[in-house]
Design a protein around this motif. Structure first.
Motif, PDB file in Angstrom:
ATOM      1  N   PHE A 199     -93.430 -11.629  -1.146  1.00  0.00           N
ATOM      2  CA  PHE A 199     -93.228 -10.188  -1.261  1.00  0.00           C
ATOM      3  C   PHE A 199     -92.069  -9.787  -0.354  1.00  0.00           C
ATOM      4  O   PHE A 199     -92.078 -10.080   0.846  1.00  0.00           O
ATOM      5  CB  PHE A 199     -94.506  -9.450  -0.872  1.00  0.00           C
ATOM      6  CG  PHE A 199     -95.621  -9.644  -1.859  1.00  0.00           C
ATOM      7  CD1 PHE A 199     -95.909  -8.683  -2.809  1.00  0.00           C
ATOM      8  CD2 PHE A 199     -96.367 -10.814  -1.845  1.00  0.00           C
ATOM      9  CE1 PHE A 199     -96.925  -8.877  -3.736  1.00  0.00           C
ATOM     10  CE2 PHE A 199     -97.384 -11.021  -2.764  1.00  0.00           C
ATOM     11  CZ  PHE A 199     -97.666 -10.044  -3.716  1.00  0.00           C
ATOM     12  N   TRP A 200     -91.069  -9.104  -0.915  1.00  0.00           N
ATOM     13  CA  TRP A 200     -89.839  -8.831  -0.201  1.00  0.00           C
ATOM     14  C   TRP A 200     -89.125  -7.611  -0.747  1.00  0.00           C
ATOM     15  O   TRP A 200     -89.498  -7.066  -1.776  1.00  0.00           O
ATOM     16  CB  TRP A 200     -88.900 -10.041  -0.323  1.00  0.00           C
ATOM     17  CG  TRP A 200     -88.359 -10.238  -1.728  1.00  0.00           C
ATOM     18  CD1 TRP A 200     -89.012 -10.761  -2.796  1.00  0.00           C
ATOM     19  CD2 TRP A 200     -87.064  -9.852  -2.200  1.00  0.00           C
ATOM     20  NE1 TRP A 200     -88.212 -10.753  -3.912  1.00  0.00           N
ATOM     21  CE2 TRP A 200     -87.000 -10.203  -3.575  1.00  0.00           C
ATOM     22  CE3 TRP A 200     -85.947  -9.259  -1.606  1.00  0.00           C
ATOM     23  CZ2 TRP A 200     -85.864  -9.971  -4.354  1.00  0.00           C
ATOM     24  CZ3 TRP A 200     -84.810  -9.036  -2.389  1.00  0.00           C
ATOM     25  CH2 TRP A 200     -84.775  -9.393  -3.743  1.00  0.00           C
ATOM     26  N   TYR A 201     -88.052  -7.191  -0.052  1.00  0.00           N
ATOM     27  CA  TYR A 201     -87.056  -6.268  -0.612  1.00  0.00           C
ATOM     28  C   TYR A 201     -85.751  -6.444   0.155  1.00  0.00           C
ATOM     29  O   TYR A 201     -85.726  -6.989   1.261  1.00  0.00           O
ATOM     30  CB  TYR A 201     -87.539  -4.814  -0.608  1.00  0.00           C
ATOM     31  CG  TYR A 201     -87.727  -4.181   0.750  1.00  0.00           C
ATOM     32  CD1 TYR A 201     -86.709  -3.468   1.369  1.00  0.00           C
ATOM     33  CD2 TYR A 201     -88.954  -4.272   1.400  1.00  0.00           C
ATOM     34  CE1 TYR A 201     -86.890  -2.874   2.600  1.00  0.00           C
ATOM     35  CE2 TYR A 201     -89.149  -3.674   2.631  1.00  0.00           C
ATOM     36  CZ  TYR A 201     -88.110  -2.974   3.226  1.00  0.00           C
ATOM     37  OH  TYR A 201     -88.300  -2.387   4.452  1.00  0.00           O
ATOM     38  N   ALA A 202     -84.666  -6.007  -0.431  1.00  0.00           N
ATOM     39  CA  ALA A 202     -83.334  -6.348   0.065  1.00  0.00           C
ATOM     40  C   ALA A 202     -83.031  -5.793   1.447  1.00  0.00           C
ATOM     41  O   ALA A 202     -82.318  -6.416   2.229  1.00  0.00           O
ATOM     42  CB  ALA A 202     -82.276  -5.878  -0.930  1.00  0.00           C
ATOM     43  N   GLY A 203     -83.546  -4.610   1.778  1.00  0.00           N
ATOM     44  CA  GLY A 203     -83.236  -3.996   3.059  1.00  0.00           C
ATOM     45  C   GLY A 203     -84.074  -4.510   4.211  1.00  0.00           C
ATOM     46  O   GLY A 203     -83.899  -4.068   5.348  1.00  0.00           O
ATOM     47  N   CYS A 204     -84.954  -5.450   3.962  1.00  0.00           N
ATOM     48  CA  CYS A 204     -85.867  -5.988   4.974  1.00  0.00           C
ATOM     49  C   CYS A 204     -85.181  -7.146   5.690  1.00  0.00           C
ATOM     50  O   CYS A 204     -84.901  -8.181   5.093  1.00  0.00           O
ATOM     51  CB  CYS A 204     -87.156  -6.431   4.280  1.00  0.00           C
ATOM     52  SG  CYS A 204     -88.151  -7.626   5.153  1.00  0.00           S
ATOM     53  N   ALA A 205     -84.898  -6.974   6.992  1.00  0.00           N
ATOM     54  CA  ALA A 205     -84.164  -8.001   7.745  1.00  0.00           C
ATOM     55  C   ALA A 205     -84.883  -9.353   7.763  1.00  0.00           C
ATOM     56  O   ALA A 205     -84.230 -10.394   7.567  1.00  0.00           O
ATOM     57  CB  ALA A 205     -83.906  -7.508   9.169  1.00  0.00           C
ATOM     58  N   PRO A 206     -86.198  -9.416   7.985  1.00  0.00           N
ATOM     59  CA  PRO A 206     -86.864 -10.725   7.942  1.00  0.00           C
ATOM     60  C   PRO A 206     -86.793 -11.372   6.565  1.00  0.00           C
ATOM     61  O   PRO A 206     -86.772 -12.604   6.457  1.00  0.00           O
ATOM     62  CB  PRO A 206     -88.309 -10.401   8.327  1.00  0.00           C
ATOM     63  CG  PRO A 206     -88.236  -9.100   9.057  1.00  0.00           C
ATOM     64  CD  PRO A 206     -87.109  -8.359   8.423  1.00  0.00           C
ATOM     65  N   CYS A 207     -86.748 -10.548   5.523  1.00  0.00           N
ATOM     66  CA  CYS A 207     -86.639 -11.086   4.157  1.00  0.00           C
ATOM     67  C   CYS A 207     -85.295 -11.785   3.977  1.00  0.00           C
ATOM     68  O   CYS A 207     -85.209 -12.859   3.367  1.00  0.00           O
ATOM     69  CB  CYS A 207     -86.796  -9.978   3.123  1.00  0.00           C
ATOM     70  SG  CYS A 207     -88.352  -9.060   3.215  1.00  0.00           S
TER      71      CYS A 207
END
Length: 202
Positions: free
Chosen positions: A88-96
């Protein structure tokens, strides 16, 4: 035409109070702590903790259906009998962004070897997801879950609210076998979880 209404101050405040009361009851929960700290990250990150679930203690198989960034419909039936790594992720998430190269490397390692990777994008539209994939050379698909949230709902027993990223290892019967809450900071741990889960079906 979609109409959006603003909540009145009293309604909004009462909602915050209710949420605060819920979180207060989970004082040892790091997600609740991050919420109370008000760090304004735009996401609530997990602490990287790993949870393994013994075969005898796993919940029912998870049934899901969604549409990828390229418009293809995918369902749990497409992955029947094989291990799935669901991120589970999204582009603006630094850990992602930080974990993306490691996930892709593991995807390459296990492709055709008993495990498939499937992303679940919880916030972006397809164009953003495609741009992310191009930037980080990600080749496995992601379900676009921002509008309906059906994937998040399907896995809700294993995913804390707003914990992004979260990575799940799902066994060949469709049951969640392991969870990494937060960034996959040690790819070798995820690799071991995947191998152990694949070995169960042999």
């Amino acid at each position: 035409m979609t109409t959006r209404r603003r909540l009145g101050p009293a309604v909004f405040a009462s909602g915050l109070v209710a949420l605060a009361l819920i979180l207060t009851g989970c004082a040892s929960d790091p997600l609740a702590e991050q919420y109370r700290e008000g760090s304004n990250k735009g996401y609530i990150a997990g602490d990287g903790s790993v949870t393994e679930i013994a075969e005898a203690n796993r919940s029912n198989p998870v049934s899901f259906e969604g549409v990828t960034e390229h418009g293809k419909t995918v369902t749990s039936a497409d992955y029947a009998g094989q291990v799935i790594v669901v991120n589970f992720w999204y582009a603006g998430c630094a850990p992602c962004r930080a974990e993306a190269p490691d996930l892709q490397k593991l995807n390459d390692e296990f492709e055709g070897a008993g495990a498939s990777f499937l992303g679940v994008n919880v916030r972006d539209q397809a164009a953003n997801a495609i741009a992310f994939n191009e930037t980080y050379s990600v080749t496995y698909p992601s379900v676009m879950d921002v509008d309906g949230g059906s994937m998040q709902l399907a896995f809700s027993g294993s995913i804390p609210p707003n914990a992004v990223p979260t990575t799940l290892v799902v066994d060949g019967q469709g049951r969640v076998a392991a969870r990494i809450l937060g960034q996959v900071s040690s790819p070798s741990i995820l690799e071991t979880l995947i191998r152990d889960t694949i070995a169960e079906g042999k």
